[in-house]
Design an enzyme around this catalytic site. Structure first.
Site, PDB file in Angstrom:
ATOM      1  N   SER A 118       0.810  -1.210   0.000  1.00 59.33           N
ATOM      2  CA  SER A 118       0.000   0.000   0.000  1.00 59.33           C
ATOM      3  C   SER A 118       0.847   1.265   0.000  1.00 59.33           C
ATOM      4  O   SER A 118       0.305   2.361  -0.025  1.00 59.33           O
ATOM      5  CB  SER A 118      -0.924   0.009   1.227  1.00 59.33           C
ATOM      6  OG  SER A 118      -0.164  -0.070   2.420  1.00 59.33           O
ATOM      7  N   HIS A 139      -2.614  -2.935  -5.861  1.00 59.24           N
ATOM      8  CA  HIS A 139      -3.052  -2.594  -4.509  1.00 59.24           C
ATOM      9  C   HIS A 139      -4.569  -2.677  -4.407  1.00 59.24           C
ATOM     10  O   HIS A 139      -5.281  -1.772  -4.836  1.00 59.24           O
ATOM     11  CB  HIS A 139      -2.553  -1.183  -4.155  1.00 59.24           C
ATOM     12  CG  HIS A 139      -2.974  -0.722  -2.802  1.00 59.24           C
ATOM     13  ND1 HIS A 139      -3.186   0.601  -2.497  1.00 59.24           N
ATOM     14  CD2 HIS A 139      -3.232  -1.412  -1.652  1.00 59.24           C
ATOM     15  CE1 HIS A 139      -3.553   0.710  -1.242  1.00 59.24           C
ATOM     16  NE2 HIS A 139      -3.591  -0.498  -0.710  1.00 59.24           N
ATOM     17  N   GLU A 151      -5.555  -0.104  -7.226  1.00 59.29           N
ATOM     18  CA  GLU A 151      -4.505   0.804  -7.694  1.00 59.29           C
ATOM     19  C   GLU A 151      -3.459  -0.021  -8.430  1.00 59.29           C
ATOM     20  O   GLU A 151      -2.889  -0.955  -7.866  1.00 59.29           O
ATOM     21  CB  GLU A 151      -3.834   1.507  -6.514  1.00 59.29           C
ATOM     22  CG  GLU A 151      -4.496   2.770  -6.051  1.00 59.29           C
ATOM     23  CD  GLU A 151      -3.648   3.522  -5.030  1.00 59.29           C
ATOM     24  OE1 GLU A 151      -3.451   4.727  -5.223  1.00 59.29           O
ATOM     25  OE2 GLU A 151      -3.211   2.895  -4.047  1.00 59.29           O
ATOM     26  N   ASN A 189      -3.249   6.145  -0.199  1.00 54.73           N
ATOM     27  CA  ASN A 189      -2.697   6.400   1.128  1.00 54.73           C
ATOM     28  C   ASN A 189      -2.004   7.746   1.248  1.00 54.73           C
ATOM     29  O   ASN A 189      -1.875   8.285   2.351  1.00 54.73           O
ATOM     30  CB  ASN A 189      -1.745   5.274   1.530  1.00 54.73           C
ATOM     31  CG  ASN A 189      -2.516   4.065   2.019  1.00 54.73           C
ATOM     32  OD1 ASN A 189      -3.495   4.193   2.747  1.00 54.73           O
ATOM     33  ND2 ASN A 189      -2.095   2.875   1.610  1.00 54.73           N
TER      34      ASN A 189
END
Length: 295
Positions: A118, A139, A151, A189
């Site tokens: 991540s 991800h 992702e 993130n």
């Protein structure tokens, strides 16, 4: 692609295995711990049972999904003859680099190596292999069987062909792949963790309490879960790790983790996984308010 291996049977790994198997792929689920492997397979079964109860799947589809998953405690056996390997081990750089070194040695030269990291650099992971053009970030979001986003992160050397293949594959899984560049935290993130960190800072400086902060974000911003409860769900140790990756990568103080987060992780208060974080989960996974230390 027909045969997939997933490394790691934890929350993300068993979810990824579930989604691939449900969509017709044969899956080797690999974990060095037989206990973790058994728990992961049990979680997949429980989640499939829930889908059958909601009439999202038929009983036959559940049975077929489970039959497509084989468990292994040997990475050598699990990686044999697969087209794609998705690593979903703990978010730890040293561990991931070691896994990718091994996967590069034991898997076929044309096997694509993906990581569910991540926040960690895909380019850095790819550099320990002899196939950086075939290393990519994939991800998934948690819970994997429900969340639509994946992702897709290409490293410095990831080929166009591999990127397109993984984008197309994600669509076959019923997901919405979104390509992003390889910078610390990627997109999800890089935006989410500073928000969580700011919520913790707001608590730390006494602006408001846990419930009040989460209520403002849920009712004021239409978030399904407040940032402090979400941090508990993700794992406070994981949040701290990702913030440190971004802080180290950008050298920007805005990514520096709040001292309260650092102290809570040091004290073993990691959220749902430890039974206590910003909320109390000792008796149930449902968040119960802790009345003392955050007031």
């Amino acid at each position: 692609m027909k045969q997939i291996a997933v490394i790691g049977a934890g929350t993300m790994g068993n979810g990824i295995a579930h989604v691939f198997a449900q969509n017709g792929f044969k899956v080797n689920l690999v974990d060095i711990s037989q206990t973790a492997l058994d728990k992961g397979l049990a979680t997949i079964t429980k989640n499939l049972d829930r889908m059958v109860a909601k009439e999202v799947l038929t009983t036959a589809e559940k049975t077929n999904t489970l039959e497509r998953i084989n468990g292994y405690t040997s990475m050598v056996q699990g990686a044999e003859g697969v087209d794609l390997i998705v690593e979903a081990a703990t978010e730890n750089l040293t561990l991931k680099l070691d896994i990718f070194k091994q996967l590069d040695e034991i898997s076929a030269s044309n096997t694509i190596l993906a990581t569910n990291t991540s926040s960690i650099s895909i380019t850095q992971i790819a550099a320990v292999t002899q196939r950086p053009d075939k290393v990519i970030g994939m991800h998934f979001m948690n819970p994997v069987p429900i969340m639509k986003l994946v992702e897709i992160i290409r490293g410095y050397s990831t080929s166009d062909e591999v990127t397109k293949s993984i984008m197309d594959l994600s669509v076959k899984l019923g997901k919405t792949p979104t390509e992003v560049n390889d910078y610390p935290g990627f997109v999800a993130n890089r935006i989410l963790m500073p928000m969580i960190n700011e919520a913790i800072e707001t608590l730390y400086t006494g602006v408001a309490g846990v419930v009040e902060i989460d209520t403002v974000m849920k009712l004021g911003m239409a978030h399904p879960m407040g940032p402090l409860q979400l941090a508990d769900f993700i794992g406070l140790d994981v949040c701290l790790f990702i913030l440190n990756v971004m802080y180290d990568g950008f050298k920007n103080p805005k990514y520096a983790p709040c001292p309260l987060l650092v102290n809570m992780v040091a004290a073993g208060k990691l959220g749902v996984k430890s039974g206590e974080g910003f909320y109390d989960y000792a008796n149930t996974r449902k968040a119960e308010v802790i009345a003392s230390q955050f007031k």
